[in-house]
Design an enzyme around this catalytic site. Structure first.
Site, PDB file in Angstrom:
ATOM      1  N   LYS A  93     -15.332   7.267  -3.593  1.00  0.00           N
ATOM      2  CA  LYS A  93     -16.633   7.351  -2.486  1.00  0.00           C
ATOM      3  C   LYS A  93     -17.300   8.691  -3.125  1.00  0.00           C
ATOM      4  O   LYS A  93     -18.390   8.875  -3.124  1.00  0.00           O
ATOM      5  CB  LYS A  93     -16.346   7.410  -1.162  1.00  0.00           C
ATOM      6  N   HIS A 106       0.735  -1.368  -0.166  1.00  0.00           N
ATOM      7  CA  HIS A 106       0.188   0.065   0.079  1.00  0.00           C
ATOM      8  C   HIS A 106       0.768   1.090   0.165  1.00  0.00           C
ATOM      9  O   HIS A 106       0.458   2.319  -0.003  1.00  0.00           O
ATOM     10  CB  HIS A 106      -0.821  -0.010   1.094  1.00  0.00           C
ATOM     11  N   LYS A 152      -0.102  14.516   1.287  1.00  0.00           N
ATOM     12  CA  LYS A 152      -1.558  14.853   0.654  1.00  0.00           C
ATOM     13  C   LYS A 152      -1.619  16.111   0.614  1.00  0.00           C
ATOM     14  O   LYS A 152      -2.794  16.486  -0.047  1.00  0.00           O
ATOM     15  CB  LYS A 152      -2.393  14.121   1.888  1.00  0.00           C
ATOM     16  N   THR A 185      -9.084   5.926  -1.820  1.00  0.00           N
ATOM     17  CA  THR A 185     -10.407   5.313  -1.888  1.00  0.00           C
ATOM     18  C   THR A 185     -11.487   6.376  -1.613  1.00  0.00           C
ATOM     19  O   THR A 185     -12.642   6.395  -2.222  1.00  0.00           O
ATOM     20  CB  THR A 185     -10.542   4.205  -0.875  1.00  0.00           C
ATOM     21  N   LYS A 239      -9.392  13.277   4.759  1.00  0.00           N
ATOM     22  CA  LYS A 239      -8.255  12.047   4.868  1.00  0.00           C
ATOM     23  C   LYS A 239      -7.286  12.499   5.774  1.00  0.00           C
ATOM     24  O   LYS A 239      -7.445  13.307   6.451  1.00  0.00           O
ATOM     25  CB  LYS A 239      -7.570  11.990   3.483  1.00  0.00           C
ATOM     26  N   ARG A 240      -6.452  11.150   6.299  1.00  0.00           N
ATOM     27  CA  ARG A 240      -5.601  11.435   7.213  1.00  0.00           C
ATOM     28  C   ARG A 240      -4.685  12.932   6.847  1.00  0.00           C
ATOM     29  O   ARG A 240      -4.495  13.255   5.629  1.00  0.00           O
ATOM     30  CB  ARG A 240      -4.586  10.168   7.214  1.00  0.00           C
TER      31      ARG A 240
HETATM   32  C1  F55 Z   1      -1.308   2.085   8.946  1.00  0.00           C
HETATM   33  C2  F55 Z   1      -0.053   1.521   9.529  1.00  0.00           C
HETATM   34  C3  F55 Z   1       1.333   1.616   9.056  1.00  0.00           C
HETATM   35 CL1  F55 Z   1       2.317   1.124  10.398  1.00  0.00          CL
HETATM   36  C4  F55 Z   1       1.502   1.962   7.744  1.00  0.00           C
HETATM   37  C5  F55 Z   1       0.271   2.314   7.251  1.00  0.00           C
HETATM   38  C6  F55 Z   1      -0.887   2.474   7.704  1.00  0.00           C
HETATM   39  C7  F55 Z   1      -1.948   3.107   6.807  1.00  0.00           C
HETATM   40  O1  F55 Z   1      -3.052   3.262   7.196  1.00  0.00           O
HETATM   41  N1  F55 Z   1      -1.846   3.060   5.521  1.00  0.00           N
HETATM   42  C8  F55 Z   1      -2.762   3.394   4.629  1.00  0.00           C
HETATM   43  O2  F55 Z   1      -3.883   3.718   4.990  1.00  0.00           O
HETATM   44  N2  F55 Z   1      -2.511   3.126   3.278  1.00  0.00           N
HETATM   45  C9  F55 Z   1      -3.296   3.639   2.290  1.00  0.00           C
HETATM   46  O3  F55 Z   1      -4.081   2.557   1.868  1.00  0.00           O
HETATM   47  C10 F55 Z   1      -5.069   2.783   0.907  1.00  0.00           C
HETATM   48  C11 F55 Z   1      -5.936   1.478   0.763  1.00  0.00           C
HETATM   49  O4  F55 Z   1      -4.921   0.805  -0.581  1.00  0.00           O
HETATM   50  C12 F55 Z   1      -4.771   3.600  -0.304  1.00  0.00           C
HETATM   51  O5  F55 Z   1      -5.900   3.962  -1.000  1.00  0.00           O
HETATM   52  C13 F55 Z   1      -3.784   4.862   0.089  1.00  0.00           C
HETATM   53  O6  F55 Z   1      -3.204   5.386  -0.929  1.00  0.00           O
HETATM   54  C14 F55 Z   1      -2.874   4.323   1.095  1.00  0.00           C
HETATM   55  O7  F55 Z   1      -2.172   5.638   1.588  1.00  0.00           O
END
Ligand code: F55
Length: 795
Positions: free
Chosen positions: A647, A350, A542, A643, A536-537
């Protein structure tokens, strides 16, 4: 249904000694949660029976995070009880909506990755595929965010208080997980045996959450493990008279499942995180292997009947754990165990951001998991030797699993899985051509793409019933069942009446959101304004900061240069990781701009800024249907997919974005004319980076940038000024906000002009809805099923 009503009454009598007319909302809530769970358990029994009989292959989905969202509405809706219960409760003076609101939003995830896991569970269940999820029962999910004087504060999210009624405790399936200690090799006539000594055992208690499907007979299970001290562990100390110590060790054991790490970018090298990962992967693997063995009395056919999917590298310890179980508990040779293991695992990546690729220092890892470490070391030794043999030794700096005394978990996953996938076209290309290019060379065909998808049943059906009803009626299709024919809507792209109806629905959703905004921030927003949304986060990549900078530009132009733009409401919602200083400063900046504008009688006629606190699934469900503009403005090449972009599109928002992640596929689907693309491409970003991006040049050479940043330095909201952020923008910002500013600003102007042409805008919005079918999680999971898992529907 009669039964359901009777069950509610009985439960209230038995548990609370109340008739329905004496009961409180809280009591009704509990009754509904428990009865629904029990109904699902019964249904689960039936679908499980079929699954056992068919002996078909199944998927186990391992993820440190599942952002399930509220469950009650979803389950009643899927079970087909919703309308009847609503009437039954109304008859007794209760509102089902209010009961729904009592349920906490289980925040067992950080963001996109966790929500994706839940969208996939929902979609696979609705389509009758056999899948079981595994994760941790965090006592505290993602923190509750409170904004106080513009600063984020974190509070514990005690979701189990009211959330536990959906869970079923399976005390018959407890499992022990072992940490620390030493391993000893022992040779006998039968060969090598590994003796594991002086370990610390912790109990894993399983709690099941049932996942219901829409119009389907299938119920799948998400199994959440809770850590518990084992009795014996404490007794030893107790016998020595160290009673308080025995409680301390109990607290340590139970701290493993205490909380979700609130970071979505790195693991911070914490021992507790290693323990969490091993705790849940070991418990799950032991369970899976035992189930398999009990069914087939052999593990030889394991890989034919089982796929284990690992959601990013967080569950990667599954791999050495399966090797350990096969060798140490079932006496398989290394080669046989390795042959099974490498046919069992599939891995989704991811992220390509270096700091987000998990690495563990050997010094931290080895003492906690001595046996797992020796297995990883052996996998690495054999892999390195093989690379030597095939002439790839020169690339081992990039590919070895252990490098400079750190374990690179992504490399472990790539070497050990039969499939590796990225989550959008661009992301997968970058994985293949850049991040993991040597791996792609030695493992041709292993890397594939599956573009993400979303559970449209939640993000359209439940979040926007007004739009769903309208589309179903207009097109005579049940889109909840199947989104793939939603492109029939295109036939109406020039139908004035339909375009107006869609606009009216959007306005209803904007009104509902405006009410919420008023009640939670006291800001009154104009529903005729453009609702421009970035949710988003909070992350530098971002680029919420690019959005904020543009708002400051508008503010200055309105206040001092007589600019009179079409009114716009900029809506933000985002959590920052608790230790991420820059992210918290950006929230403060956004909140300060919001206040400064609110205090300015001229500027606030044109633009408003709203920061909605505590972004979470249930808040997203309120914001998304009301959005006109979807801000997807990450630096190109950095957002793996996104994502939220899907939505928002599904709900008729038009994307303003860079050519990044799945924005590329959205662009391909709707065409140039129905999206606003700006900024550098990922290749251009790479080029500029190599050629030493100098932010200060953009400041010196662009009058708007210069004036905006100078003005930003004068903004002083009480005791805070934003020199720190201004300095960052003109010097070290690796995400190059200034390089994209001019293009962003110009495109924002086009957005504004286009919005005023109502006919044109409504048509763009319609095309976005119509083209969103490919982003359903039904399509995405079908690709997993066909390209990776090779499983069939439950027969
Ligand atoms: C959570 C914990 C750690 Cl240690 C590292 C990453 C994450 C995390 O939440 N990553 C995350 O949300 N990644 C996102 O995944 C989505 C689903 O594939 C993507 O759409 C997005 O681009 C990506 O940032």
């Amino acid at each position: 249904m009669d039964n359901f009503a009777t069950d509610i009454k009985k439960y209230l009598e038995k548990i609370f000694g109340n008739t329905i007319d004496e009961a409180s909302e809280r009591q009704i809530y509990q009754a509904l949660m428990v009865i629904t769970r029990d109904r699902l358990a019964e249904k689960r029994f039936e679908s499980n029976k079929k699954l056992k009989e068919s002996q078909q292959k199944r998927v186990y989905y391992m993820s440190m995070e599942f952002l399930v969202g509220k469950t009650l509405r979803n389950n009643l809706y899927n079970l087909g009880y919703e309308d009847e219960i609503k009437h039954f409760l109304a008859k007794h003076g209760f509102s089902l909506e209010r009961i729904y609101n009592i349920e906490p939003d289980p925040g067992l995830g950080n963001g996109g990755l966790g929500r994706l896991a839940s969208c996939y569970m929902d979609a696979l269940t609705s389509n009758d595929y056999p899948i079981m999820g595994f994760s941790i029962l965090y006592e505290f999910g993602i923190f509750k965010q409170v904004i106080s004087d513009g600063w984020q504060q974190e509070y514990p999210d005690n979701w189990l208080d009211l959330g536990r009624y959906g869970l079923l405790y399976r005390n018959d399936e407890e499992i022990e997980v072992k940490f620390y200690g030493n391993t000893k090799e022992e040779w006998s006539s039968e060969g090598l045996h590994i003796r594991y000594e002086d370990y610390t055992a912790i109990k894993a208690e399983p709690y099941d959450l049932f996942i219901s499907g829409y119009d389907s007979d299938t119920v799948n299970v998400l199994r959440l493990w809770k850590s518990k001290a084992t009795g014996g562990f404490n007794m030893k100390l107790f016998e020595k008279g160290e009673y308080s110590k025995s409680l301390e060790s109990e607290a340590i054991a139970e701290s493993i499942s205490k909380l979700l790490y609130p970071a979505d970018d790195n693991d911070n090298g914490k021992a507790l995180r290693i323990k969490q990962q091993y705790f849940f992967t070991s418990a799950s693997l032991q369970q899976i292997v035992k189930n398999h063995y009990d069914t087939y009395m052999t593990l030889d056919n394991f890989a034919e009947k089982v796929v284990i999917h690992i959601n990013d590298t967080h569950p990667s310890m599954c791999i050495p754990e399966l090797m350990r179980i096969l060798m140490d508990e079932y006496e398989y040779s290394w080669d046989k165990a390795w042959s099974i293991t490498t046919k069992t695992f599939a891995y989704t990546n991811h992220t390509i951001m270096a700091e987000a690729l998990e690495k563990w220092s050997v010094d931290l890892f080895q003492p906690i998991l001595p046996r797992i470490y020796t297995i990883i070391r052996e996998i690495n030794n054999r892999f390195c030797k093989w690379c030597n043999d095939i002439g790839a030794a020169g690339e081992l700096d990039e590919m070895s699993i252990i490098h400079n005394n750190v374990i690179r978990m992504a490399n472990l996953c790539i070497v050990s899985s039969y499939s590796v996938n990225g989550v959008s076209m661009l992301h997968t290309e970058i994985l293949k051509k850049d991040t993991f290019k040597s791996f792609n060379r030695i493992y041709p065909g292993k890397f594939i793409n599956v573009t993400n998808g979303i559970a449209h049943r939640r993000w359209l059906g439940q979040a926007n019933p007004e739009l769903t009803r309208y589309l179903n009626k207009l097109l005579g299709v049940d889109f909840i069942k199947d989104l793939s024919s939603i492109d029939k809507l295109l036939e109406y792209q020039d139908d004035k009446a339909v375009l107006e109806d869609l606009e009216n629905i959007k306005n209803i959703k904007k009104l509902q959101l405006a009410e919420y905004i008023k009640s939670s921030t006291a800001i009154k927003v104009d529903t005729n304004s453009i609702f421009d949304v970035q949710i988003k986060r909070l992350h530098e990549y971002k680029r919420q900061l690019l959005n904020a900078l543009h708002i400051i530009y508008l503010y200055r132009m309105i206040k001092f240069n007589g600019l009179k733009p079409y009114p716009r409401t900029f809506i933000f919602s985002a959590k920052a990781s608790s230790g991420y200083v820059m992210a918290k400063n950006i929230i403060k900046l956004i909140c300060s701009i919001s206040e400064i504008i609110e205090a300015d009688p001229i500027v606030r006629e044109y633009i408003k800024v709203v920061f909605l606190e505590d972004y979470r699934v249930s808040l997203a469900e309120k914001i998304i249907p009301a959005a006109n503009v979807s801000e997807q403005i990450s630096q190109a090449g950095k957002e793996a997919s996104g994502t939220g972009n899907m939505k928002l599109m599904l709900n008729g928002a038009v994307t303003l974005g860079t050519m990044d992640g799945a924005n590329v596929e959205i662009h391909n689907a709707v065409g140039q004319d129905n999206i606003f693309i700006f900024g550098l491409s990922s290749e251009e970003v790479e080029e500029l980076f190599k050629n030493d991006y100098r932010a200060i040049d953009y400041y010196n050479n662009n009058q708007d940038i210069k004036e905006t940043i100078d003005f930003m330095r004068t903004l002083d909201n009480g005791h805070t000024n934003f020199n720190y952020i201004a300095d960052y923008l003109v010097s070290t910002d690796p995400y190059m906000c200034l390089a994209d500013f001019e293009s962003y600003k110009n495109t924002q102007k086009i957005v504004e002009d286009t919005y005023q042409d109502k006919g044109k805008w409504n048509k763009m919005s319609l095309v976005n809805i119509a083209k969103s079918g490919i982003f359903s999680a039904d399509r995405a999971t079908k690709e997993y099923v066909e390209k990776i898992w090779k499983i069939e529907k439950i027969k």
